[in-house]
Every structure is written in C-alpha cells, then in structure tokens.
Scaffold this motif. Structure first.
Motif, PDB file in Angstrom:
ATOM      1  N   VAL A  62      -4.739  28.065  11.336  1.00 27.13           N
ATOM      2  CA  VAL A  62      -4.864  28.504   9.817  1.00 27.13           C
ATOM      3  C   VAL A  62      -5.978  27.398   9.212  1.00 27.13           C
ATOM      4  O   VAL A  62      -6.711  27.636   8.485  1.00 27.13           O
ATOM      5  CB  VAL A  62      -3.613  28.262   9.488  1.00 27.13           C
ATOM      6  CG1 VAL A  62      -3.553  27.869   7.753  1.00 27.13           C
ATOM      7  CG2 VAL A  62      -2.927  29.507   9.524  1.00 27.13           C
ATOM      8  N   ALA A  63      -6.051  25.995   9.799  1.00 23.43           N
ATOM      9  CA  ALA A  63      -6.884  24.997   9.358  1.00 23.43           C
ATOM     10  C   ALA A  63      -8.404  25.335   9.668  1.00 23.43           C
ATOM     11  O   ALA A  63      -9.158  25.576   8.725  1.00 23.43           O
ATOM     12  CB  ALA A  63      -6.664  23.718   9.957  1.00 23.43           C
ATOM     13  N   GLN A  64      -8.520  26.074  10.853  1.00 24.41           N
ATOM     14  CA  GLN A  64      -9.909  26.530  11.150  1.00 24.41           C
ATOM     15  C   GLN A  64     -10.271  27.502  10.170  1.00 24.41           C
ATOM     16  O   GLN A  64     -11.471  27.691   9.721  1.00 24.41           O
ATOM     17  CB  GLN A  64     -10.038  27.121  12.568  1.00 24.41           C
ATOM     18  CG  GLN A  64     -10.119  25.888  13.534  1.00 24.41           C
ATOM     19  CD  GLN A  64      -9.843  26.322  14.841  1.00 24.41           C
ATOM     20  OE1 GLN A  64      -9.459  27.549  15.144  1.00 24.41           O
ATOM     21  NE2 GLN A  64     -10.188  25.412  15.925  1.00 24.41           N
ATOM     22  N   ARG A  65      -9.488  28.583   9.791  1.00 23.13           N
ATOM     23  CA  ARG A  65      -9.787  29.534   8.805  1.00 23.13           C
ATOM     24  C   ARG A  65     -10.094  28.940   7.519  1.00 23.13           C
ATOM     25  O   ARG A  65     -11.148  29.470   6.717  1.00 23.13           O
ATOM     26  CB  ARG A  65      -8.590  30.644   8.750  1.00 23.13           C
ATOM     27  CG  ARG A  65      -8.756  31.627   7.797  1.00 23.13           C
ATOM     28  CD  ARG A  65      -8.022  33.099   8.219  1.00 23.13           C
ATOM     29  NE  ARG A  65      -8.010  33.844   7.347  1.00 23.13           N
ATOM     30  CZ  ARG A  65      -7.312  34.818   6.835  1.00 23.13           C
ATOM     31  NH1 ARG A  65      -6.308  35.188   7.671  1.00 23.13           N
ATOM     32  NH2 ARG A  65      -7.575  35.875   6.096  1.00 23.13           N
ATOM     33  N   ILE A  66      -9.339  28.085   6.933  1.00 22.38           N
ATOM     34  CA  ILE A  66      -9.553  27.684   5.562  1.00 22.38           C
ATOM     35  C   ILE A  66     -10.921  26.931   5.766  1.00 22.38           C
ATOM     36  O   ILE A  66     -11.721  27.199   4.895  1.00 22.38           O
ATOM     37  CB  ILE A  66      -8.185  26.597   5.554  1.00 22.38           C
ATOM     38  CG1 ILE A  66      -7.228  27.282   4.969  1.00 22.38           C
ATOM     39  CG2 ILE A  66      -8.688  25.901   4.004  1.00 22.38           C
ATOM     40  CD1 ILE A  66      -5.813  26.573   4.855  1.00 22.38           C
ATOM     41  N   MET A  67     -11.335  25.984   6.966  1.00 24.82           N
ATOM     42  CA  MET A  67     -12.531  25.492   6.866  1.00 24.82           C
ATOM     43  C   MET A  67     -13.607  26.424   6.717  1.00 24.82           C
ATOM     44  O   MET A  67     -14.747  26.146   6.067  1.00 24.82           O
ATOM     45  CB  MET A  67     -12.466  24.488   8.186  1.00 24.82           C
ATOM     46  CG  MET A  67     -11.943  23.112   7.850  1.00 24.82           C
ATOM     47  SD  MET A  67     -12.539  22.315   6.579  1.00 24.82           S
ATOM     48  CE  MET A  67     -14.337  21.832   7.309  1.00 24.82           C
ATOM     49  N   SER A  68     -13.486  27.428   7.791  1.00 24.91           N
ATOM     50  CA  SER A  68     -14.529  28.341   7.790  1.00 24.91           C
ATOM     51  C   SER A  68     -14.809  28.986   6.214  1.00 24.91           C
ATOM     52  O   SER A  68     -15.796  29.570   5.960  1.00 24.91           O
ATOM     53  CB  SER A  68     -14.588  29.519   8.812  1.00 24.91           C
ATOM     54  OG  SER A  68     -14.017  30.766   8.430  1.00 24.91           O
ATOM     55  N   ASP A  69     -13.712  29.481   5.690  1.00 29.50           N
ATOM     56  CA  ASP A  69     -13.891  30.119   4.287  1.00 29.50           C
ATOM     57  C   ASP A  69     -14.218  29.246   3.250  1.00 29.50           C
ATOM     58  O   ASP A  69     -15.054  29.480   2.380  1.00 29.50           O
ATOM     59  CB  ASP A  69     -12.361  30.661   3.902  1.00 29.50           C
ATOM     60  CG  ASP A  69     -11.964  31.581   4.682  1.00 29.50           C
ATOM     61  OD1 ASP A  69     -12.725  32.335   5.322  1.00 29.50           O
ATOM     62  OD2 ASP A  69     -10.704  31.955   4.634  1.00 29.50           O
ATOM     63  N   LEU A  70     -13.744  27.926   3.187  1.00 28.71           N
ATOM     64  CA  LEU A  70     -14.056  27.234   2.079  1.00 28.71           C
ATOM     65  C   LEU A  70     -14.638  25.734   2.337  1.00 28.71           C
ATOM     66  O   LEU A  70     -15.262  24.942   1.517  1.00 28.71           O
ATOM     67  CB  LEU A  70     -12.518  26.799   1.545  1.00 28.71           C
ATOM     68  CG  LEU A  70     -11.751  27.720   0.959  1.00 28.71           C
ATOM     69  CD1 LEU A  70     -10.556  27.219   0.435  1.00 28.71           C
ATOM     70  CD2 LEU A  70     -12.539  28.590   0.014  1.00 28.71           C
TER      71      LEU A  70
END
Ligand SMILES: [Zn+2]
Length: 324
Positions: free
Chosen positions: A194-202
């Motif tokens: 989830v942390a990786q997904r937020i980093m890649s989105d934002l």
C-alpha cells in the motif's frame, strides 16, 4: 512462581526481540525487550540468553521449573531443522541454527514456529479465540501472514508451509508481489504494498493533501496517512480504501467458504483502523462467501494487540510443549 508450569519464550523480530516468561494459564510474568536492528546475530543471541537467565533468576526459577521453550521468528524458516534464513528485515540472520543454539543453553525442549502461526496460537490460546475450535488469524502488517486453527489444531501442511493466506492470488494480472507471484492478497492489502502504491500514485506530487499528511516523514506513507485520509474523506484515500476493503472481503470470503471458521482475528492494520475497515469489509462479504458461512463468523481485531509477540513465543512453547 511454583510448579512445573512456566514457559520461556523468545519472539524474534527485525527491530526488537522479546524475551519472556509465561505461566501455564497465559500470564506473562516477566519480559524484557532487546534491540536487534543492525546488530550481529551472535551478539544478539548471547544477549537473549543472558536476558532469559536474568528473568528466570528474578522469578526465582531454574530450568527444572520450565516446561518448554518457544521461539516465534519471521520466515523463511526450516522448522524441522530449527534454522532461520535471511529475510528483508533480518538480512544478517542467515542460516542461523537458533533451536540448537538455545537448546545448548537451557535444558527444556525448544520449539520453533513462524510468527504468523505463533500469532494464531497466541490469539487462540490466550486472546480473542479462547475456547474456539475453528479460527483464522491474519497478521496484517507490512505483509500479510496467516495461521489456521481447524478442529482444535494448528494446520501445518506437509512441508510445514500451510497458512500462507497472504499469498492467494486474487487477480493474476494484479500488482507484483514480493513472493514472485502476481496479484496476491498481500500485494493489494499489505502495508508495504500500500505504501508503494501511494508513492507511485502521489510521489511526484508533494503538495497533494495526502502527502502533506505525512509531513515529510516517509515512514508514514502507507496505512498511517491512508487511514487519516479516509477519516478526512479525502477523495484519493476513499477510492484506495474502497479497493482495499473489496480485496479484503474477497480474501476473507474465500477463507470462510473453505474453512467455515467461527472467528477471524485480524492484526495490526485492523487494530489501527477498527470499524473503518471492518464495517465495509463485512458489507462486501456476501459477494464472496455464502450467507450460511457469514452468519456465524465473528470478524474482529486482535485482542492481544502489541503484546502479541510475547504471547506468541509462550504459545509456541505451550502448544508444542504439550505434545501437539
Ligand atoms: Zn505473494
């Protein structure tokens, strides 16, 4: 403390190790935490032994008062050989014969299991699942580990690998998982993913309200800011949360149809999010499990909370020590 009913436990984690003594009825009577991060395993293991001996003498007990010793440790493990192998959070702990080492320092028999199975035993013997016969436990932290209690026994599998519930594939075209598969439950809902997904989105938008919640602290990017964002009704957070709740319901619904548990106990993330997570997941369950499976299952956060490490180690001693 008297009688031959004490257990000695070691809960091994990447940053800290808990050493503790528990009584047969599930009370932690003494415990001590040792820093592990970045230290040499040999030094840490010596300190584990001296801490245990110190706790034993503070309780006025010796080897003969201890029924069994339990170790809970992160995988990969060779449980039969009692050996730990390197993991991302414990790179130096490679090929460590932890059971032989501890066995060489104390007389009682030493038992080892992975932290997810140990957590399941802890919630079952001493936490939320006391007295139940069929229960599922999910760690829900950086990754998603699982332990299954079925018909009053921990399910272990032929190679002692059963219960890897974080790695059932929910979508073969989903995000890559650290395990090598694609679209695992953990790849959708684990803290690291989830942390990786937020980093890649934002990650390229430092002024996004979600990124501002982290206040420049990268360690908060993931569930901490996501839960805060959902409470503030941020649009990005709400849409990611919908996704996460749906994937949790998909996974839990599958486990329910397979195992028909009385209870599903969820660790860290569910403790932090509470009903913010549980209510929508329960609402979505009818899409993934039969009504008769859903009717009697209790889905709840861990009862042992941040004490689960200590209880896990004691539970490994108590469960295997009684000849399970
Ligand atoms: Zn996986």
């Amino acid at each position: 403390m008297s009688g031959n009913k004490a257990y000695l436990g070691f809960d091994i984690g990447g940053t800290k190790i808990a050493v503790c003594i528990g009584s047969g009825d599930g009370k932690i009577v003494a415990s001590e935490r040792i820093v592990n991060a970045e230290r040499e395993p040999g030094d840490v293991m010596d300190q584990m032994v001296s801490a245990a001996k110190g706790l034993m003498s503070s309780q006025g007990i010796t080897d003969k008062d201890i029924s069994a010793i339990g170790i809970g440790a992160p995988g990969p493990l060779d449980i039969e050989a009692g050996v730990m192998y390197a993991s991302p959070n414990m790179k130096k702990w490679d090929n460590i014969p932890i059971v032989d080492f501890i066995s060489g320092k104390f007389r009682p028999k030493v038992h080892l299991d992975n932290d997810a199975n140990a957590g399941a035993l802890a919630e079952w013997l001493f936490g939320a699942g006391r007295g139940r016969k069929n229960m599922v436990y999910l760690t829900m932290s950086t990754g998603i580990g699982g332990g299954i209690i079925a018909e009053g026994k921990l399910v272990r599998g032929r190679d002692l690998l059963a219960g890897e519930m974080g790695h059932i594939v929910l979508d073969p075209d989903g995000p890559a998982c650290g395990c090598g598969l694609r679209g695992c439950y953990e790849a959708f809902c684990g803290g690291k993913s989830v942390a990786q997904r937020i980093m890649s989105d934002l990650g390229q938008q430092p002024d996004h309200p979600m990124m501002k919640l982290a206040g420049g602290d990268r360690s908060k990017i993931g569930y901490p800011i996501l839960i805060e964002g959902v409470r503030m009704k941020n649009g990005y957070a709400l849409s990611l949360w919908d996704d996460i709740c749906l994937r949790n319901a998909q996974a839990l619904g599958g486990f329910m149809n397979i195992l028909n548990p009385e209870m599903i106990v969820l660790g860290t993330i569910a403790l932090a999010a509470g009903n913010l997570l549980l209510d929508p997941v329960k609402k979505l369950l009818p899409r993934f499990a039969w009504p008769q499976m859903i009717k009697d299952v209790e889905i709840r956060p861990s009862e042992l909370g941040n004490k689960i490490g200590e209880y896990s180690a004691i539970s490994v001693a108590a469960y295997y020590g009684r000849g399970a």
